[in-house]
Design a protein around this motif. Structure first.
Motif, PDB file in Angstrom:
ATOM      1  N   ASP A 145      29.713  59.771  40.701  1.00 41.47           N
ATOM      2  CA  ASP A 145      30.414  59.292  41.989  1.00 41.47           C
ATOM      3  C   ASP A 145      31.162  58.147  42.008  1.00 41.47           C
ATOM      4  OD1 ASP A 145      28.553  57.578  42.165  1.00 41.47           O
ATOM      5  OD2 ASP A 145      27.210  58.052  43.411  1.00 41.47           O
ATOM      6  N   ASP A 177      33.777  45.136  46.543  1.00 39.24           N
ATOM      7  CA  ASP A 177      35.366  45.262  47.606  1.00 39.24           C
ATOM      8  C   ASP A 177      36.163  44.855  47.200  1.00 39.24           C
ATOM      9  OD1 ASP A 177      33.436  46.283  49.385  1.00 39.24           O
ATOM     10  OD2 ASP A 177      33.527  44.178  50.519  1.00 39.24           O
ATOM     11  N   ARG A 222      38.223  48.510  47.306  1.00 38.43           N
ATOM     12  CA  ARG A 222      37.475  49.579  47.530  1.00 38.43           C
ATOM     13  C   ARG A 222      38.203  49.776  48.617  1.00 38.43           C
ATOM     14  NH1 ARG A 222      32.897  51.283  45.273  1.00 38.43           N
ATOM     15  NH2 ARG A 222      32.022  49.772  44.835  1.00 38.43           N
ATOM     16  N   LEU A 223      38.309  51.264  48.831  1.00 41.26           N
ATOM     17  CA  LEU A 223      38.909  51.908  50.179  1.00 41.26           C
ATOM     18  C   LEU A 223      38.425  53.139  50.175  1.00 41.26           C
ATOM     19  CD1 LEU A 223      43.078  51.446  49.931  1.00 41.26           C
ATOM     20  CD2 LEU A 223      41.204  50.029  51.297  1.00 41.26           C
ATOM     21  N   ASP A 224      37.286  53.674  51.033  1.00 38.62           N
ATOM     22  CA  ASP A 224      37.050  54.875  51.440  1.00 38.62           C
ATOM     23  C   ASP A 224      35.654  54.876  50.394  1.00 38.62           C
ATOM     24  OD1 ASP A 224      38.045  54.952  53.887  1.00 38.62           O
ATOM     25  OD2 ASP A 224      39.947  56.560  53.290  1.00 38.62           O
ATOM     26  N   GLY A 225      34.896  53.981  50.017  1.00 39.45           N
ATOM     27  CA  GLY A 225      34.426  54.254  49.163  1.00 39.45           C
ATOM     28  C   GLY A 225      34.334  53.761  47.460  1.00 39.45           C
ATOM     29  N   ARG A 226      35.658  54.103  47.437  1.00 43.20           N
ATOM     30  CA  ARG A 226      36.447  54.106  46.393  1.00 43.20           C
ATOM     31  C   ARG A 226      37.084  52.827  45.428  1.00 43.20           C
ATOM     32  NH1 ARG A 226      34.629  59.985  44.474  1.00 43.20           N
ATOM     33  NH2 ARG A 226      34.737  58.751  42.358  1.00 43.20           N
ATOM     34  N   TRP A 227      37.346  52.602  44.115  1.00 43.33           N
ATOM     35  CA  TRP A 227      38.354  51.056  43.754  1.00 43.33           C
ATOM     36  C   TRP A 227      39.750  52.123  43.580  1.00 43.33           C
ATOM     37  CZ3 TRP A 227      36.984  47.035  44.356  1.00 43.33           C
ATOM     38  CH2 TRP A 227      35.428  46.804  43.914  1.00 43.33           C
ATOM     39  N   THR A 228      40.504  50.997  44.227  1.00 41.21           N
ATOM     40  CA  THR A 228      42.023  51.925  43.851  1.00 41.21           C
ATOM     41  C   THR A 228      42.431  50.424  43.691  1.00 41.21           C
ATOM     42  OG1 THR A 228      44.037  52.887  44.785  1.00 41.21           O
ATOM     43  CG2 THR A 228      42.871  51.537  46.067  1.00 41.21           C
TER      44      THR A 228
END
Length: 269
Positions: free
Chosen positions: A165, A199, A250-256
């Motif tokens: 994850d 974040d 971090r957006l919705d638990g995932r990095w971007t």
């Protein structure tokens, strides 16, 4: 010691944590925040000005840092919900002041090169001064003609790690010029695992002289060559002359990759 990633590319130790610092307290002056700012600013100066000799807290330089931190903390207290953004702006301003002072001092000094003649003794100092002259002349050329920033490549993408994850970033090959005029090259694609918490964080790139190939000498073994490498790190605060090549959120638990972040590029000729 940075960890090897690819030829000439190393992973620098990242921040222990990238979580935002908790908000300031309701007191007029937050001593802990001010002390944290002092430590952060001292770290910036020690990394950009290695010749600074700070013997004790009575040093005039330390006094100026503490005054700067006190004023900065007062501004942070008034910033309310924008604490982390203002904190980063304060550290960026401190780094910019140090880098500008260093560049101005270096840029004003006249260049001197060795003069050779028959029978002159060539010692280590003479040969080193020849290297210093050529390297500084090249740095000045880069600073005045191109500025600092990304020259080409160095794209950053976020990929999910298969069977996990966690996320990782992929940094494309490319080159850049830092604020000192040093050229930085990433020879191959490299992958770095992103932190599990936090974040907001940044990807930094800096030049690094990697001492290698020890050779025998009259005393202890000495360095036979210096690899002009680079170090990549995932950090909260990018300290010049390192370059920030990407900002991640971090957006919705995932990095971007933050689409609002504008990468600095060299001037086009």
């Amino acid at each position: 010691m940075p960890e090897y990633l690819a030829p000439g590319v190393y992973l620098e130790e990242s921040d222990a944590g990238v979580n935002p610092i908790p908000g300031v307290s309701t007191s007029t002056i937050d001593i802990e925040t001010a002390q944290a700012l002092v430590a952060a600013i001292e770290s910036i100066i020690e990394r950009t000005q290695p010749n600074w000799t700070r013997s004790n807290d009575a040093d005039p330089g330390v006094t100026l840092i503490e005054l700067f931190a006190w004023v900065a903390e007062s501004l942070l207290f008034r910033s309310g919900g924008y604490y982390e953004r203002r904190r980063k702006a304060v550290l960026d301003a401190a780094a910019d002041v140090v880098a500008l002072a260093d560049a101005c001092a270096t840029g004003r000094a006249p260049l001197k090169r060795p003069s050779y003649f028959a029978g002159r003794l060539l010692d280590v100092g003479t040969l080193q001064s020849e290297q210093d002259y050529l390297r500084e002349k090249h740095r000045r050329h880069n600073r005045k003609l191109h500025g600092s920033g990304i020259v080409c490549g160095l794209g950053v993408q976020v990929n999910a790690i298969v069977g996990s994850d966690r996320d990782c970033i992929v940094v494309d090959p490319g080159s850049a010029i830092d604020r000192h005029g040093e050229e930085i090259a990433v020879s191959e694609c490299v992958r770095l695992t992103l932190p599990a918490d936090g974040d907001v964080t940044s990807v930094s790139l800096r030049g690094w002289d990697h001492l290698c190939a020890e050779v025998p000498s009259q005393g202890p073994p000495d360095v036979g060559c210096i690899e002009e490498a680079c170090a990549i790190a995932i950090v909260r605060d990018v300290v010049p002359p390192a370059l920030e090549i990407a900002r991640l959120v971090r957006l919705d638990g995932r990095w971007t990759v933050d689409p609002a972040f504008v990468r600095t590029r060299v001037r086009s000729i």
